[in-house]
Design an enzyme around this catalytic site. Sequence first.
Site, PDB file in Angstrom:
ATOM      1  N   ASP A 232       0.846  -1.200   0.000  1.00 24.30           N
ATOM      2  CA  ASP A 232       0.000   0.000   0.000  1.00 24.30           C
ATOM      3  C   ASP A 232       0.887   1.258   0.000  1.00 24.30           C
ATOM      4  OD1 ASP A 232      -2.410   1.393   0.267  1.00 24.30           O
ATOM      5  OD2 ASP A 232      -2.481   1.198   2.448  1.00 24.30           O
TER       6      ASP A 232
ATOM      7  N   GLU B 270      -2.560   6.781  -7.650  1.00 21.89           N
ATOM      8  CA  GLU B 270      -3.511   7.756  -7.086  1.00 21.89           C
ATOM      9  C   GLU B 270      -3.430   9.111  -7.780  1.00 21.89           C
ATOM     10  OE1 GLU B 270      -3.653   7.829  -2.824  1.00 21.89           O
ATOM     11  OE2 GLU B 270      -4.538   9.820  -2.726  1.00 21.89           O
TER      12      GLU B 270
ATOM     13  N   ASN C 200     -10.024   0.142   1.155  1.00 26.45           N
ATOM     14  CA  ASN C 200      -8.935   0.034   2.122  1.00 26.45           C
ATOM     15  C   ASN C 200      -9.472   0.305   3.518  1.00 26.45           C
ATOM     16  OD1 ASN C 200      -7.388  -0.200  -0.155  1.00 26.45           O
ATOM     17  ND2 ASN C 200      -5.924   1.382   0.414  1.00 26.45           N
TER      18      ASN C 200
ATOM     19  N   TYR D  40      -8.418  -0.099   7.752  1.00 31.66           N
ATOM     20  CA  TYR D  40      -7.450  -0.461   8.788  1.00 31.66           C
ATOM     21  C   TYR D  40      -7.846   0.012  10.188  1.00 31.66           C
ATOM     22  CZ  TYR D  40      -3.414  -0.350  11.814  1.00 31.66           C
ATOM     23  OH  TYR D  40      -2.601  -0.508  12.906  1.00 31.66           O
TER      24      TYR D  40
HETATM   25  P1  13P Z   1      -8.405   3.650   7.402  1.00 30.24           P
HETATM   26  O1  13P Z   1      -7.323   3.350   8.387  1.00 30.24           O
HETATM   27  O2  13P Z   1      -9.010   4.999   7.592  1.00 30.24           O
HETATM   28  O3  13P Z   1      -9.442   2.565   7.368  1.00 30.24           O
HETATM   29  O4  13P Z   1      -7.733   3.712   5.954  1.00 30.24           O
HETATM   30  C1  13P Z   1      -6.925   2.678   5.521  1.00 30.24           C
HETATM   31  C2  13P Z   1      -6.308   3.024   4.223  1.00 30.24           C
HETATM   32  O5  13P Z   1      -6.857   3.764   3.427  1.00 30.24           O
HETATM   33  C3  13P Z   1      -5.003   2.436   3.906  1.00 30.24           C
HETATM   34  O6  13P Z   1      -4.499   2.880   2.680  1.00 30.24           O
END
Ligand code: 13P
Length: 277
Positions: free
Chosen positions: A81, A133, A225, A227
Amino acid sequence: MIVSMKTVLDIADAENMAIGAFNVTELEGIQAVLGAAEELGQPVILQFAPVHEEYISLKTLGPIMVLMADKAKVPVCVHLDHCDNFDMIREALDMGFSSVMYDGSMLPYEKNCAYTKAAVEIAQMYGASVEAEIGAMNSEDGKAQNDCYTDPEEAGNFVKATGIDALACSFGTVHGLYTAEPKLDFDRIEKIRETIGIPIVMHGGSGVSDEDFRKCIDRGVRKINYYTYRAKAGGEYVKQKCMETDGPVFFHDITCWARDCMKEDVLHAMRVFSGCK
Ligand code: 13P
């Protein structure tokens, strides 16, 4: 089994769903993500972000991600990522990652284009996919900063010029915890999808409502995405269990509590992203 990002996003396109792309920083996170994907019988993306090197390095966690993804009973894309470092991109691909994000979103358009194209050329040698991006994420107070949102026309030209497989776009989400309710620009997603013709990636999935996720998916978001809320769910549950427990708390209890709770959080996210109950 490990597959490319293109493979899982093709499945998502055919099913009008989005594939959850879950950042991991520890073994329990990998177990939670793969356990949830296997329970639902769905493809998934397991990803590592260089910004998390302060917790664990790609060198340490990457080979474990690849090993466990390879043994999984569902298709798993192992993805790097937000990376702007070509040495690290090569390192991840050498380890067996099947996809990378080259993030040149902070660069002027021409440079972003040229470097992204170079990343695509490298990834092609490994049969791997590339995400890139255009635009930049909002500030965390959720305030609209439309000038940094992805421009549909520019996005279309960028995709044509670079040959990427998926495009991360800015339309109102933010990374991390929201301090105000997110207001997403759904029309923009629709316009971008028309001009680029490839899957759109939503960054900053934590904190978006289930209803808004579905609206974004209906307009062409195919990778989400996610996290912060998984990590928070695990941490908060451990805190609660520690407070409820009389006597000693052993570290192996902490890892198991966190793993099981994070799996529930991932299961919920995957059910929303795929539209299954
Ligand atoms: P969040 O931690 O806000 O869910 O975003 C994760 C993300 O976009 C990783 O690239």
